[in-house]
Design a protein around this motif. Sequence first.
Motif, PDB file in Angstrom:
ATOM      1  N   GLY A  71      -9.995   3.719  -2.647  1.00 52.99           N
ATOM      2  CA  GLY A  71      -8.715   4.054  -3.084  1.00 52.99           C
ATOM      3  C   GLY A  71      -8.235   3.065  -4.394  1.00 52.99           C
ATOM      4  O   GLY A  71      -7.667   3.917  -5.260  1.00 52.99           O
ATOM      5  N   CYS A  84      -6.996   7.994   3.465  1.00 49.48           N
ATOM      6  CA  CYS A  84      -6.202   7.678   2.351  1.00 49.48           C
ATOM      7  C   CYS A  84      -5.443   8.818   1.856  1.00 49.48           C
ATOM      8  O   CYS A  84      -5.839   9.834   1.347  1.00 49.48           O
ATOM      9  CB  CYS A  84      -7.424   7.265   0.967  1.00 49.48           C
ATOM     10  N   VAL A  85      -4.045   8.445   2.112  1.00 53.15           N
ATOM     11  CA  VAL A  85      -3.280   9.609   1.819  1.00 53.15           C
ATOM     12  C   VAL A  85      -2.947   9.999   0.419  1.00 53.15           C
ATOM     13  O   VAL A  85      -2.579  10.885  -0.032  1.00 53.15           O
ATOM     14  CB  VAL A  85      -1.531   9.504   2.299  1.00 53.15           C
ATOM     15  N   ALA A  86      -3.555   8.753  -0.479  1.00 51.68           N
ATOM     16  CA  ALA A  86      -3.218   9.315  -1.941  1.00 51.68           C
ATOM     17  C   ALA A  86      -4.398  10.104  -2.575  1.00 51.68           C
ATOM     18  O   ALA A  86      -4.017  10.980  -3.350  1.00 51.68           O
ATOM     19  CB  ALA A  86      -3.131   7.959  -2.741  1.00 51.68           C
ATOM     20  N   PHE A  87      -5.513   9.897  -1.924  1.00 50.50           N
ATOM     21  CA  PHE A  87      -6.737  10.399  -2.733  1.00 50.50           C
ATOM     22  C   PHE A  87      -7.667  11.217  -1.666  1.00 50.50           C
ATOM     23  O   PHE A  87      -8.639  11.911  -2.122  1.00 50.50           O
ATOM     24  CB  PHE A  87      -7.589   9.305  -3.417  1.00 50.50           C
ATOM     25  N   HIS A 114      -4.533   2.170   6.264  1.00 48.69           N
ATOM     26  CA  HIS A 114      -4.930   0.703   6.559  1.00 48.69           C
ATOM     27  C   HIS A 114      -3.684  -0.147   7.051  1.00 48.69           C
ATOM     28  O   HIS A 114      -3.851  -0.774   7.709  1.00 48.69           O
ATOM     29  CB  HIS A 114      -5.276   0.272   4.958  1.00 48.69           C
ATOM     30  N   ASN A 143     -12.194   5.000   4.539  1.00 46.41           N
ATOM     31  CA  ASN A 143     -11.561   6.345   4.115  1.00 46.41           C
ATOM     32  C   ASN A 143     -12.488   7.262   3.165  1.00 46.41           C
ATOM     33  O   ASN A 143     -12.038   8.280   2.722  1.00 46.41           O
ATOM     34  CB  ASN A 143     -10.243   5.733   3.257  1.00 46.41           C
ATOM     35  N   CYS A 195      -0.526   5.161   4.452  1.00 49.77           N
ATOM     36  CA  CYS A 195      -1.734   4.721   4.271  1.00 49.77           C
ATOM     37  C   CYS A 195      -2.356   4.200   5.654  1.00 49.77           C
ATOM     38  O   CYS A 195      -1.687   3.290   6.342  1.00 49.77           O
ATOM     39  CB  CYS A 195      -2.045   3.472   3.150  1.00 49.77           C
ATOM     40  N   CYS A 209      -8.306  -1.291  -1.667  1.00 52.05           N
ATOM     41  CA  CYS A 209      -7.037  -1.677  -0.929  1.00 52.05           C
ATOM     42  C   CYS A 209      -7.023  -2.027   0.425  1.00 52.05           C
ATOM     43  O   CYS A 209      -6.306  -3.003   0.800  1.00 52.05           O
ATOM     44  CB  CYS A 209      -6.244  -0.049  -0.771  1.00 52.05           C
ATOM     45  N   LEU A 214       0.927  -1.371  -0.055  1.00 55.23           N
ATOM     46  CA  LEU A 214      -0.076  -0.018  -0.126  1.00 55.23           C
ATOM     47  C   LEU A 214       0.809   1.295  -0.047  1.00 55.23           C
ATOM     48  O   LEU A 214       2.089   1.223   0.274  1.00 55.23           O
ATOM     49  CB  LEU A 214      -0.896  -0.011   1.214  1.00 55.23           C
ATOM     50  N   CYS A 215       0.230   2.596  -0.280  1.00 56.47           N
ATOM     51  CA  CYS A 215       1.027   3.586  -0.240  1.00 56.47           C
ATOM     52  C   CYS A 215       1.680   3.884   1.040  1.00 56.47           C
ATOM     53  O   CYS A 215       0.861   3.444   2.063  1.00 56.47           O
ATOM     54  CB  CYS A 215       0.163   4.924  -0.482  1.00 56.47           C
TER      55      CYS A 215
END
Lengths: 610, 351
Positions: B144, B218-221, B39, B140, B37, B68, B33-34
């Motif tokens: 993701g 969710c750190v990405a989105f 999770h 989140n 994250c 994710c 995962l990122c």
Amino acid sequence: MPKPLERVNDFVVKFANVNGSGSASANTLFGKIILRMGIPATPRNIFPSNIQGLPTWYEVRISEAGWLGSRGGVDLMVPMNPQTWDQDMASVEPGGYVLYDSTKPLPPSKFRDDVTVLGVPLTEMCNAAYTDPRQRQLFKNVMYVGALAALLDMEVEVVEKLIAEQFWGKEKLIKPNIAAMHMGRDWALKNLPCPIGLRLKRVDKVGDRIMVEGNSAAALGAVYGGATVCAWYPITPSSSLAEAFTSHCKRFRVDQTSSKRKYAIVQAEDELASIGMVIGAGWNGARAFTSTSGPGISLMQEFIGLAYFAEIPAVIFDVQRGGPSTGMPTRTQQCDLLSAAYASHGDTKHVLLLPEDPKECFDFGAQAFDLADRLQTPIFVMLDLDIGMNERLCAPFKWDDARRMDRGKVMTAKDLDSGKPFGRYLDVDGDGIPYRTYPGTHPTRGAFFTRGTTKDQYARYTEEGPAYIENMTRLLRKFDTAKTLVPQPIRRDAAQPTRLGAIYYGSTSPAMDEALHRLAGEGVHLNTLRLRAFPFHQDVTAFCAAHDRVFVVEQNRDGQMRTLLMSECGIDPAKLAPVLHYDGTPITAKFIAETIAEKANVVPFRKAVS
Amino acid sequence: MSYLPKPKFRHPGLQKNKLGYTRRDYEGSVSTLCAGCGHDSISAAIIQACYELDLEPHRLAKLSGIGCSSKTPTYFLGQSHGFNSVHGRMPSVLTGANLANRDLIYLGVSGDGDSASIGLGQFAHAIRRGVDMLYVVENNGVYGLTKGQFSATADAGSKSKWGADNNDSPIDMVALALQLGATYVARSFSGDKQQLVPLIKGALGHRGAAFIDCISPCVAFNNHAGSTKSFDYVREHNEAVNALDYMPVRSEIKADYAEGALEQVTQHDGSVLNLYKLARDYDVHDRIAAMTYLQKKNAKGEIATGLLYVDSSPKDLHAHLQTVEGPLNLLGDADLIPGAAALEKFNAARR
Ligand SMILES: Cc1ncc(C[n+]2csc(CCOP(=O)(O)OP(=O)(O)O)c2C)c(N)n1
Ligand code: SF4
Ligand SMILES: [Mg+2]
């Protein structure tokens, strides 16, 4: 007026009733009396998709010769539903008979002059004898059975005995029912020309055969197959399979001392959940099944693919009916073959079993669980409404007490401790079937992660092409192994050498038997192959190669079995002549014989059989 | 291919639990995962909880859907059987697995898309059937895995990474779980391991449908200003109703607490939930009051966390179905097959 029909032990009786009027038990009684007189008979329910107040029909074909397929046409009509009177009247063969309730006078235009009309004042007699409205209704049904007993010359002792059996445990009801039966019988004997031209005469043609519904038989097969988990969602014509499983389990699977149940049945929220539960249970080492029909199969597609790729045992009983939700839910067809054989996305193929009657519903119902465990894949048992929801005369069920469940390739803690290597998708034996472990087996060995196709032989995540191809070709090897394990096709050769062949399967059997007999009588000889499973055994290709023309007889529009034969065995389409019946009624010998005769260009035949 | 066992690196600081396992024995393969994250923090909390519970890893089965969040079971409990099923349908697979063997512990891991969008029906029905499990939603507010579309738990008025407004009302999984009869309901935050670990421990010991809604940014989105599921937003707006301390068996409480501040709940397996009340008048046994309390907090944009409801004598699906004590998957021929004589009777009744 044509001469009234004169036939012994060979005619069709049809009852037209109002749904919910309690006619079912009287009609069943009628069918049973005939069997007890040693005469083969085949009842069929014809019912629309509703519960009360609308028309239903019950048709009994009586055939000393033993033809169990639908014949078409009616020789004796019992129209108890005013709503369908005209249509029922029109359906009677010239020279046939009509037994009706003559309480209310009907204008002559309501009758036909080429049939014999027999009036019994059923309502009037009931109203005189009973005060309770429900009783008036119910006893009217038994009363017409009594009148028929007189008209058809039934053995009255048999009728009395069967009434007693029917109300076994409800002793209070036996006497009044027998009395009502006699009321009808006596009236007919006194006022009508008994017996009529249609008669029943005791013979000994039933043997040790039993009368049972395919759905109940398949459910019993599941019990004998060791199924412990059933998840289902109600849909006609499959609901009675899950319901029968429930009642068989109550009888056979409740622990005597603790009253606890050795089974779990869940009515799921939909078919997606049903198949999900079956897959979860199968993954975890229980034998599990669902029963459904075409619309359910459509909803289950994604999950069926997952079970195929993750290699999880599951059994799916598909009781086929016509079309989608608002199609012909209460009509029979063999129309889910393709959607079951190739269910889901990706390259998938599934094992189908094709029972011809309740006996095979039981046998295949049990065998399906061994196959599912052995092959670690979904197994479809393809019934249809005609065999699923109708009682059918068939060979008695047999069981070998020495038989044991085949749980397939499962590694135990002992196996793992002995140092046997474990790779969930390793083809150790070369038959394409890998070993599996049940969750919870061993503290440090044998655990694996289950997912679809992104994996290697050790169940580790990978998106590499070669690993994917390896897995997919192994699955094909497994499918080849399946060919050797499923029920083999049955070939029957004609009395004379012939270049014509016919392939058929499932509920078409009895109509096919009769059609072959008729065709042979007219000099048309066919060798036949009855398919009992997909994937096809090599005999199927050999059979097609050995004949110039092969008729493929099935109950769907598109020739689905023919398509499977073409695509899986590479058979030249020009050789495979479709014989397709798909109006929702069961296929008849007449239809098969006429279609084959026409396609085989046997001109004089057409008149002879009609 | 030769098989090389992973060398066991023995850190002196790695203590063994009662089973002789270190925390590492509860790990899975390396997360993909990122970085950052939420999770992954939940996976870490699951590992910690199982280690502290001295749980035998192979006696737990972990199941998930797709997302994710649903990937995470690969990253913890490598000695447990796992099942990455299909999108939104983990609850039915878990239900079936549980029917087959009631003796294992079932951990269902899902996302807000997996459980509140495509899988809302299956989530609801598994809860209402009282399946004995711990069901964790790693919430989140977005999908993701398919790159940031809103999910059904996104709050109305929250903004996407690209500035789009979400106008649809959010689905509150906790409210649903309460209404549908879950017997252990909690909400937590992936950034609060102190709170999350004991909640997981309590839930794993619960013999009924346990549900944890774990907000997991969710750190990405979905970690930007305007999101109501970002680390910053959740830190600012979360308010715990209680703090939980899990005890495997009842033992004496050393510290002094003000009258009524500590409540002890004994579960079926003998474990004790020590609840230190933070919201004074919050009654963890009152389902209806809990629903009202949570709705009020919700309306103010606050996120109530902690153990929100518990029934200390729950009933599960097996109790409803009256199944035998042992696992169904262990029953053999003698238990299951009625045999030839019974079949002969069946035949005789149909002649
Ligand atoms: C039937 C189906 N439809 C769509 C998808 C694509 N898909 C994969 S994950 C996902 C959303 C996951 O969201 P969530 O459960 O919130 O998990 P997250 O990635 O946010 O943890 C979707 C729509 C799929 N796998 N299967
Ligand atoms: S996309 Fe979001 S949910 Fe998925 S791994 Fe990255 S941070 Fe986590
Ligand atoms: Mg999500």
